[in-house]
Structures are given as C-alpha cells and as structure tokens.
Design a protein around this motif. Structure first.
Motif, short mmCIF file in Angstrom:
data_model
loop_
_atom_site.label_atom_id
_atom_site.label_comp_id
_atom_site.label_asym_id
_atom_site.label_seq_id
_atom_site.Cartn_x
_atom_site.Cartn_y
_atom_site.Cartn_z
N VAL A 211 4.26 5.80 -5.26
CA VAL A 211 4.42 5.88 -6.71
C VAL A 211 3.39 6.84 -7.31
CG1 VAL A 211 4.19 4.57 -8.85
CG2 VAL A 211 5.50 3.63 -6.94
N LEU A 212 2.14 6.73 -6.81
CA LEU A 212 1.07 7.59 -7.33
C LEU A 212 1.36 9.06 -7.06
CD1 LEU A 212 -2.33 5.82 -6.66
CD2 LEU A 212 -1.40 6.62 -8.84
N VAL A 213 1.71 9.35 -5.81
CA VAL A 213 1.97 10.74 -5.43
C VAL A 213 3.12 11.31 -6.25
CG1 VAL A 213 2.85 12.19 -3.58
CG2 VAL A 213 1.01 10.59 -3.12
N MET A 214 4.17 10.50 -6.41
CA MET A 214 5.33 10.98 -7.15
C MET A 214 5.01 11.20 -8.63
SD MET A 214 8.01 11.55 -5.48
CE MET A 214 8.71 11.35 -3.89
N ALA A 215 4.12 10.36 -9.17
CA ALA A 215 3.86 10.44 -10.61
C ALA A 215 2.85 11.51 -10.96
CB ALA A 215 3.39 9.08 -11.12
N THR A 216 1.85 11.73 -10.10
CA THR A 216 0.75 12.58 -10.55
C THR A 216 0.70 13.94 -9.86
OG1 THR A 216 -0.75 11.70 -8.90
CG2 THR A 216 -0.68 10.56 -11.01
N SER A 217 1.32 14.08 -8.69
CA SER A 217 1.17 15.36 -8.00
C SER A 217 2.40 16.24 -8.21
CB SER A 217 0.96 15.12 -6.51
OG SER A 217 2.20 14.83 -5.92
N GLY B 6 0.82 -1.21 0.00
CA GLY B 6 0.00 0.00 0.00
C GLY B 6 0.86 1.26 0.00
N VAL B 7 1.87 1.28 0.87
CA VAL B 7 2.75 2.46 0.96
C VAL B 7 3.46 2.70 -0.36
CG1 VAL B 7 4.88 3.29 1.99
CG2 VAL B 7 3.07 2.40 3.45
#
Lengths: 353, 510, 306
Positions: free
Chosen positions: A212-218, A206-207
């Motif tokens: 990965v999501l935060v780094m890629a999209t925000s 989960g972490v």
C-alpha cells in the motif's frame, strides 16, 4: 425476437451504483450457492450456523479462518498486482508449488545455519515463484504471447514435478507416504498460541502495508495506474512500461511463491500433494472481488478463508464435496461480473417512436 | 428495386424527421433537430464537427435510437428498430467507417445481406449482381477482391454499390469525400447527382460548401445539435450566408509570414517504416525542419501518416534511414531520450496514444514530467506539486469542464486537446510533431490549437504538421509537402502552393 | 519396433477424438467473436453427467447425449453472462471453469472411481471382431468426430449461415447493418461449443476411461484452447493439432507398456510442455498475420459512438 432494451454506456459511474450492483451480484451468487447446498440436503439453519457463527464468531472458527486466510491473502495480493498491469496470472498454483518446493529443498539439504534457515526458505520461495512466472512474462513482453495459456501450462508442469519429487527422491522413507519428511522445529513458522494461527499472518500484514505504501507514495503506483489503463499512451509519454509490467508481475510470482512456503512452513510442516490444489482460481477471484485494491484483498481473503473453513466442516459432517468452495467462487464471480451491466450501462426501454 | 418504383415521389417526402432529441449519457447531441428529404434531390447536410450531422443520420438509419421525435419514411411512421430494418425500408447509409467486413470479398459482403432467410443468395449469384451493378454505375470493381486489399475509394464504391443492390431508394452519405482525392471526389459527386436525377433521394453530409454549390439542390444547416436552416434552395443563394449560419462567424485566416528559419532541429534521411503486417508504410522519406518554421505535410489519410508519427515518437522502429533530433542521432532512441531532446507529440488519436482517460487531469499533465523527476524522487511523489501545476495549466490554457481531479476521459474533445497542448508544448518543446491537431474540434478550439502551435514556433520550436485538412495546412505552414504511398514530395514554400497543385500531388499524378 | 508403432497408432485416435470434438466447438464459438476459455469446465460437467447417466442404467449413447446437453447448459450460463450481460469474456470464462469443476465435483462425489461399461470399441462388437487392430481399437464416436470436422468446415466456409457467423466475429457492426442478429448468432455459437465440449467430456468418461474420476479432464480443456489458436481457427488444422496432442498423450502409456523406464510424472508433463511450445510457436508464426477473428473478445454495442 422480443424488443431488446437499449444499453447506453455511462461515462461516469456513480460510486453508490457500482457498490449496489456489486452487493447485489454477491448476494445473488451466495444465495444460488446456498440453494444448491440445501438441495443437496444441508439444512438452511445449519448452513447459516456453520458459515457465519462457527467460522467468524467463535474463537476456534476465527483462528481457523485467519489461518486459511494467510495463503489466500498472499495469492490474492499477487493476482491483484499482476491484474493492475493487465497481466492474467492464471498459473498462481504453479508458482505456489515452486515456492513450496524451494522451501522444502532448503530444509531437505540443510542449507545455511539453523537460525537463518527459515528466512532463507522464505526468500528462496519468493525467487522460485518469480522465476516460474518469468518465462510467461518474457514471452508476453517480447513476443506478445498470451500469458493465459503459458502460465496455466507451467502450473500443471509444476504440479507434476512436485509429484515426481514426492514419489521419487523426496519421498519420506520412514513412512513410505508420498510426502517429504517433516521440517525441523527451527524451519517452522512459530505458532501464535491461538489455534493453528502462525506468524504468517504478520508476513501478510507486513507485505500488504508495504504494498500500500509503495503504491501510494512512490512512482510505482503512478506508473502502474497509467500502464494498466492505457499502455500505449504511457509508452508514448516516456513511462517505463515494460519495467513496470515486469516489476509487478515478478512481485506477483514472488508473493505466490511465498504463499507456498508459508503453507509448508506454517501449517503442513512438509511438502505434500494436496497443498496447492485449491489456489487455481482463488487468486483471480480475490483480486477481482477486491477490485485490485490491496487493502480490500485482505477483507476478501478473510471471507474466502471462511469459505474454506466451512467447506471442511461441510465435508466432514454432511458429506458434501469440498468442490463446493470452488463452485461458490465460480458462481459468485459470474453473478458479480454480470451485475456490472447495471452500473456500466444505463438501460432504457425503447422510445415511443 | 428500381428507382422508377418510387411511387412516393412528388407527394410524401422520402424522409421526414421532426423534433429529434438525442443525448449520449446526459450530453445532448441533438435538440429538437429536423430534416426533410425529397426524392430527386441531392440534399446537403452542412455543419461543423460536432454539430450533430452524423448523429441525426444515424438516428434516421436506426443505428442510434432517438430519445424523442419521429422519423417518417415515405409518409409512413413505422418504427425502424435496427439498421437492417431501415435498409429494408429503403434507407441505406454509407458510413465514414465503411460497414464492410474487411476480410470478406466484395461478393461475400453482398451475399451476407442479400435475400432474407427464405431466399439465400449464392456467392456466384452475388458476384454476378455486383458485376452488373458495377457496369451500370461505370465502376471498376472485382467482385472477388478482398475488401481490405482495396483502396479507400474502391472500398467506398463497394459500399455504395452494396447499399444500392440492397434496394436503397434513400441514400445517405456521411462525409464521403473526406477520404478521397479531388478527382475521386468529383467522380463520386457526379455519381450522386446521377442517382438523384434517376429519382432517388440523396442526403450528403459534408462541411465543404463548394460541394453544396456544385452538386446539391437543397441544404440543411445544423449547429450545436439544432437545425438552423431547413431545406433551403441552393440555387441563387449566397454561400457566405451558409457559412455564417454553420459556423457563427467567419474565420479570418492569417497567412503565415515568411520566416528566417534557424538551426535544423529535425533531420530525416531516407526513412522507411513498415506496418505490423510487413507492408511498407513510409518509404525513403527525407526532410529537414528548422527552428521557427512549420512544415506542413498534406495527403489523403492512410498514406503512411500514423506510421510516420509512431516512428518519430519512438513507438515503432525504422527499418532504414536516420533521424536526428536537435542535432542528436535519434533513429533508434527510446521515447525518453527523444523527449529529453525536446520532442513533443500531438497524435491524431489523443485518447488512444496520448491521454489516459481513466486518470485525473493532473496526472495526465504529469505523465511526461514524473519520470524526469519534476515531481519528486522515485520513492516520494509530490502530489501537491502535481495539483498546483494542473491548476496553473487549467487557468493558462482555459481548460473547461473539469478540475484537477476530473478523469481526462470526461473532457470534451477541445478541452482534452488543450490539456494535451498544455503538457506537450511546455518550455522544453523544441520539435513538435502534430498530426491532425484540430480534427473533430469546433472553431474556437481549433483556433486555440493553431494559436498554441504558432506561439511555440515563434518561441523557437519547429513544428511538423501532418494533416488531411488542406485548409489547416495552408493556414499554418511555411512550407508544404505532400505524402502519397509513404513517399514525400519536395517541400514548396506556401506562396507557391496552390490547392490544385497539392491535389495533383495527393492523387499521385505529379 | 513396428509393433510398438502400430499399437501406438491404434490408440492415438482415442486420445485425439475428444480434443478434436471440443476444439471444433471452440472454433465455431470463436469464429463468432466470443473468446471462450470455458472448455475445461464444460468438459468436466459433460464427463460427470455422462458417467452418471450410464451408471444409472442408460446406454452409452444416452450418456453421451445427456453429457453434451449438460455441457451446453453450463456454456449457456457463460453465454448469458457475456452476450446478454456483456461481462468480460476472459474473467467469465475462468468463472465458468471454476463453476464447472465445482459442479462436477459436487454432484459426482458418489460416482467417483466406480467402473462401468461404456461404448464398445469396434473390435468388441459382434460384427467387428475380425477387424484389423488399427480399426478394431476405434469406436463410432471417432468416426462421428471426423464427419463433424468435415461438416463444420463446410458449414463455416461455404454456407450462408457460416458466412453470417464469420461476419459477426470479424466486424459485428457490419454484420448488424447487414441484418444479422449479432447476439443471437453469438448465443447459438456458444451453445454449439457447449454441446461439443460436453460431448468431448462425456467421451472421456463414457468411451475412453469408462469410469468417472474428479479432475479427469486434467487440463485438456486448456489444451483445446491452445490447440484452436495453433490451428489458426481452421477445422482441418484442428485435426492436425488434435492428432499431435493425442499422439503425445498416447505415447507415455505405450512406452510404459513396452517397458521403457522413464519417470512417469516427467512423461506426463509431455502434453503440457508440448502445448506450451506449440502455442508459443503458433503465436510467433501468426504475428502480424491476423489469423484470429478480428473482433474476438470485443463487446459489441450498436449504441456505442464509433
């Protein structure tokens, strides 16, 4: 002196070359470590058998390896986040100890209702880890005090504090051993029914996914890349440099604290003196070998988990010290670092002049 | 070794370089270049920035190894492998960045290199020889002064003196006058002339044609890594021919038309800034800059220019004084507030303070827009919009050598500067602080930079142009002031500014 | 009270000497521009090797010498990586520590916790039995360390070789033009730091503890790294720092000996906490003053475009 060859810095490093150097360094390092073990009397074939077959290809071994991987992945993710913004978090083990202490404290004092006990332990361990890296972070951001020494010293202090607790107030009075008493069942991470593998693996996945999501999209990933590569230019362009560094480093401390909680609630079920010793260098090694890529951290942590499994076996059956794991990490890091020469530079013989 | 020992004089050339090729990781810097230097001559090596002048001289002194070609000193083609070997063969170079250890004294720097392992040179011995040589050259130089405490001109003297003490018969000076005031430059060139008249060979790398005419015997011109004119006689030649050869075309320099300035956009009063070590960099500086004008600040480097730029950018604090940007108090404002008020910065070192070499072109362009929300909300970064913006900028600014995904570090200097202009000189730019915006660029890129600045000012922005290049200042500015030891002279209209008057101010005589 | 102070003062040099020796080595290395985080690992290898040699029947001086050589060997691995292969100095230093701790754990496994007779103190020798306590508690290596400090100080500050070494650490490009072989100087400096680091480690096992225990360096290598920064890379100040840290370390056993009730593990934090505080103070004091060698940690390559 013999004529030294010329080194020309490459402006553009081809992907295949850097992969080749990486693989070459890795293989050389592992070969040196294997050679040392064979020199110590471990036969080559059984080394292969223990490291590849028994750790990755059998059900028992695989579950052990995955279990060992859980805290490794968390400290690896933590190191990677800090390394991305150029912060050397070398005091990982200290943050891990503090996380374990926080979780144990919740258990010993019975804070909160039973159903919320475990989540509370995990959250508090994150806060404790983040707090423990907070002082080095503050010193670095405010006065540019090198974090290498400060994080390390706080690591040693955290360890001594754990000793102080375990030989004092927290000693298990029923056994007299320098451990805390065992956690209640609702304070433990549930087992998944495959060896000792526990729900910590879901936390890791989960972490990682969240990271990965935060780094890629925000904007966080964008800021982190810019700050990591050139903080001065990032600052001149108006990017929140201090905020980015602080955010990622605190997250790094939190993950290391969480690793401590996962160890005490997932495998040990108590605070003991031995849980944090192995993690001094693991985080840095994993983050470097994974090139600070979060998904790659999982892979490297998995392989390193295999090392620890093998190390335990070697200790039991061949009488080889578990220090071999540390040694292998050191050697592999040295060889991979050295091998980068061949991708960073082009090497030429002297001209015929 | 004294110059009279130079037995090679009149026969073999002091330095002969033939068919030199040198590439930096696939980018050719020299292609079949050559150079021939005789004893007794001051030989000018002329060319634009990036023509390969410094590179070929660094090949001569073995700082760089050539990919092909030969270097022959005094008629002997021995391979020189290190700068130290070149020096013992009599080849000494005064680099643009002096090769002196800043924290050592002059004597220590000399002792470092003097005498092989067998004959160590004590500090007192080194100091004595420094004193002797200084007297011989009419220098004033304290052997026990720490180099970093000396002025640039004194450091240069120390470097020249050291190279001569080490026995250099062939002296190479790489753009030595770029960092000097006019008077200091004249003194240096006179010394160089004297050294050649005593029998040494001197190569003078320069892009100033009046230095060629005044002090040199021969001239070699380089362009784009090739030798386009080899060892021509200076006497009787037409300087304009040299200029055409070096540049390819003669620049027309439009004089700025008088403007009617608008509202004041940048007001600085009594600004003081300190360096990291606590010394004063900018002292009591005041100026007012209005919309529609370019105020040029001339001055020799190291007089507080970078510190002023850092302070105005919001990177370092002011210790006293006030700054107002577009009418808003901004003395202690963070970078973001300054940029929202319309500040745009083109710093002297763009790869250090403005662009991020490892990031793709598109992300470099978006650097100042992302935090303003130009590319979506915090949790959702719109990469497609970033790419489209970059494509537009690449076309509009004619950025070559890469696409939206190319790391900015791979662009050539001119294209990297165009990228920075595209980012900084957008519609919101009201106050532009530009520091040496054309340094290191070729003519075409320089023109692009100048045109972009003029265009922005025509559209209502104000520009503070800080440059060590007097010609750039004279070409662009409506008013000109001079910065010296952190202080600013009263600005004068360009019509009243002459090179002589500015030179006197730069030297601090006015 | 004076009895306590005397007994404390008598033991301080024993704690300070290894810090002093290792820090002098580090000063040499960092003055040549090489950022070296390896002491913790180098000292571990020195301590383990020294103990093994003495347990194998050799004299304490042989143990110290072989321990020093072992430290140098590991240090040269670090040197090979950073000077020849131009690897990142911070990461390589950490890797060397891991390798050193691993090696000492692996090869020292059978020697753990077996006391042996090491180098005697002056008071334990035939000729020194009558020395006053303050002197009798000391040993020959402590004297050697002081001589070494003076020698390193003079050599760095006054000799031509020292000048060349400092030039490499200040401005390798300038040193290169002046004919200094930058890489050779750096390798030699790293070797010297390994030799002294190994000696310091061997001192801990052969002279101080007279036993080998895994983990016995216990962070002293890191304290040495901080100490050198605190000392501003000056040998004289290194002595001050070593006495300060040695004094703090010596305090706890003395307090316990006179029966002061103090939580033992909290007391053991003292050296680390002191290191932290002193390090931060030193960093704040040195801000902007540029006492560090100017090229510390930078990779020099002549072919780089400047």
């Amino acid at each position: 002196m013999p004529e030294a060859p010329l080194l020309i810095r490459r402006q553009r490093v081809p992907g295949w070359l850097s992969a080749l150097c990486y693989a070459g360094g890795l293989i050389l390092g592992l070969a040196i470590a294997a050679g040392l073990l064979m020199a110590l009397g471990v036969p080559g074939p059984s080394l292969w058998d223990e490291f590849i077959v028994e750790t990755f290809l059998t059900s028992d071994g695989l579950s052990q390896t995955l279990t060992a991987m859980i805290p490794l992945a968390l400290v690896g993710l933590g190191s990677a986040l800090a390394m991305r913004v150029g912060f050397w978090n070398i005091g990982i083990s200290g943050q891990l100890w503090m996380g374990a202490v926080a979780a144990t404290w919740v258990s010993l004092h019975g804070i909160g209702p039973g159903a919320l006990r475990l989540p509370l332990m995990l959250v508090l361990s994150c806060l404790a880890g983040a707090a423990w890296v907070g002082l080095p972070l503050l010193l670095r951001l405010k006065w540019n005090v090198s974090e290498v020494i400060t994080t390390l010293m706080l690591g040693s202090i955290a360890f001594l504090w754990v000793q102080h607790l375990l030989f004092g107030a927290w000693r298990d009075t029923t056994t007299g051993f320098a451990n805390s008493r065992s956690f209640a069942p609702e304070e433990r991470l549930p087992l998944l029914g495959w060896g000792h593998l526990h729900a910590g693996i879901w936390i890791v996945l989960g972490v990682t996914l969240l990271g990965v999501l935060v780094m890629a999209t925000s904007r966080v990933g964008f800021y982190a890349r810019a700050v990591g590569l050139n903080p001065r230019a990032a600052r001149a362009a108006g990017l929140p440099v201090l905020g980015t560094i602080a955010g990622l480093v605190l997250a790094s401390g939190a993950l290391c604290g969480l690793a401590g909680a996962v160890i005490v609630t997932g495998t040990e079920y108590r605070l003991s003196q031995t849980i944090g010793g192995d993690y001094l260098f693991s985080g840095i090694v994993i983050a470097f070998l994974a090139r600070s890529q979060l998904l790659a951290v999982l892979v490297v942590a998995f392989v390193l988990g295999g090392f620890y499994t093998t190390g335990n076996v070697l200790k039991m059956f061949y009488g080889v010290s578990e220090a071999v794991v540390l040694l292998t990490q050191g050697i592999v890091l040295l060889t991979v670092l050295s091998a980068q020469l061949f991708s960073t530079y082009r090497i030429e013989r002297r001209g015929n002049a | 070794m004294t110059p009279s020992d130079t037995s090679g004089r009149g026969r073999a050339p002091a330095l002969l370089m033939r068919d030199i090729d040198k590439a930096f990781d696939g980018h050719p810097a020299l292609t079949g270049a050559g150079f021939r230097l005789e004893y007794g001559h001051v030989h000018a090596l002329v060319g634009e920035n990036g023509a390969g002048k410094s590179t070929i001289m660094n090949v001569a002194t073995a700082v760089y190894a050539a990919d092909a070609g030969e270097v022959i000193v005094d008629g002997y083609g021995t391979a020189l492998r290190t700068p130290a070997e070149a020096l013992s063969a009599g080849l000494g170079m005064v680099h643009q960045h002096f090769r002196l250890v800043g924290r050592f004294t002059v004597a220590e720097n000399v002792a470092l290199a003097l005498g092989g392992a067998g004959q160590p040179c004590s500090l007192s011995e080194a100091a004595r020889r420094v004193r002797e040589k200084a007297a011989e050259l009419d220098f004033r130089l304290d052997p026990h002064a720490r180099v970093e405490r000396l002025s640039i001109a004194e450091q240069q003297r120390a470097e020249v003196l050291r190279v001569l003490l080490l026995g250099a018969r062939i002296l190479i000076l790489d753009e030595p006058t770029a960092v000097l005031t006019a008077a200091e430059a004249r003194a240096l060139l006179a010394l160089v002339r004297r050294l050649a008249d005593e029998g040494r060979a001197v190569a003078l790398v320069t892009h100033k044609l009046h230095e060629v005419a005044g002090y040199c015997d021969r001239v070699t011109i380089m362009r784009q890594g090739r030798t386009v004119l080899a060892a021509a006689e200076v006497a009787g030649a037409d300087l304009n021919d040299f200029a055409r050869l070096a540049v390819g075309e003669l620049p027309d320099t439009p004089r700025p038309a008088p403007v009617t300035p608008g509202a004041p956009l940048l007001e600085i009063e009594n600004l003081s800034v300190r360096r990291g070590d606590g010394s004063a960099a900018v002292e009591g500086l005041s100026l007012s800059l209005r919309a529609g004008e370019i105020l040029g600040i001339a001055g020799v480097g190291g007089n507080g220019q970078p510190e002023l730029v850092d302070c105005l950018s919001g990177l370092s604090p002011a210790v006293a004084g006030t700054v107002r940007l577009a009418g808003q108090e901004a003395t202690r404002a963070p970078v973001r507030r300054r940029r929202r008020a319309g500040l745009a910065v083109i710093p002297a070192d763009r790869s250090d303070s403005a662009l991020i070499g490892g990031l793709p072109l598109a992300q470099n362009l978006a650097l100042t827009g992302v935090w303003r929300g130009a590319f979506g909300p915090f949790w959702w970064l719109n990469k497609a919009r970033m790419r489209r913006a970059a494509e537009t900028a690449i076309t509009e600014r004619d950025i070559r050598g890469g696409g939206v995904a190319t790391p900015a570090g791979l662009l050539s200097g001119g294209n990297a500067q165009k990228l920075l202009l595209a980012r900084e000189l957008g519609p919101g730019a009201r106050v532009i602080v530009a520091h040496s915006p054309s340094r290191g660029l070729d003519l075409r890129a320089t023109r692009a930079v100048h045109d972009a600045l003029r265009q922005a000012v025509r559209e209502g922005a104000a520009c503070l142009l800080i440059s060590e290049d007097l010609e750039e200042i004279m070409t662009l500015s409506n008013r000109i002031a001079v910065m010296n030891h952190g202080r600013l002279s009263a600005p004068m209209p360009v019509a009243e500014a002459s090179a002589q008057a500015l030179g006197a101010l730069m030297a601090g005589h006015a | 009270m004076s009895g306590f102070l005397l007994s404390w003062a008598a033991t301080v040099p024993d704690y300070a000497a290894p810090l002093l020796i290792a820090a002098l080595g580090l000063v040499i290395c960092e003055k040549a521009g090489v950022l070296n985080l390896a002491p913790e690992g180098v000292m571990a290898v020195g301590a383990m090797t020294g103990a093994l040699v003495v347990m194998g029947g050799q004299g304490p001086w042989t143990g110290l010498a072989v321990g020093a050589l072992a430290g140098m060997a590991l240090s040269l691995c670090f040197g090979l990586a950073v000077v020849v292969f131009r690897a990142d100095q911070t990461l390589t230093g950490l890797a060397t520590v891991a390798a050193g701790l691993g090696l000492s754990g692996l090869f020292g496994r059978d020697a753990v916790q077996k006391p042996f007779t090491g180098l005697p103190r002056f008071g334990e020798t035939g000729w020194g039995a009558d020395l006053p306590r303050l002197l009798g508690q000391q040993n020959a290596v402590i004297v050697l360390a002081l001589v070494l400090m003076v020698a390193v100080g003079l050599w760095l500050g006054r000799s031509r070789a020292g000048l060349r070494l400092r030039a490499v650490g200040e401005d390798p490009a300038a040193a290169d033009v002046a004919g200094v072989n930058v890489q050779r100087v750096q390798l030699l400096a790293i070797a010297a730091s390994g030799l002294l680091g190994g000696l310091a480690g061997a001192y801990l096992s052969v002279v101080s503890a007279q036993v080998w225990v895994e983990g016995m360096i216990a962070g002293r290598g890191w304290i040495v790294v901080a100490l050198v920064i605190f000392a501003g890379w000056r040998p004289g100040m290194v002595l001050v720092g070593a006495l300060l840290f040695g004094g703090a370390e010596a305090l706890m056993p003395r307090l316990q000996a006179v029966g002061v009730a103090f939580p033992v593990y909290i007391g053991a934090m003292l050296p680390y906490a002191l290191t932290l505080v002193v390090f931060v103070v030193a960093m704040l004091r040195q801000r902007g003053a540029d006492v560090a060698p100017a090229a510390l940690g930078r990779v020099f390559l002549r072919q780089d475009r400047h």
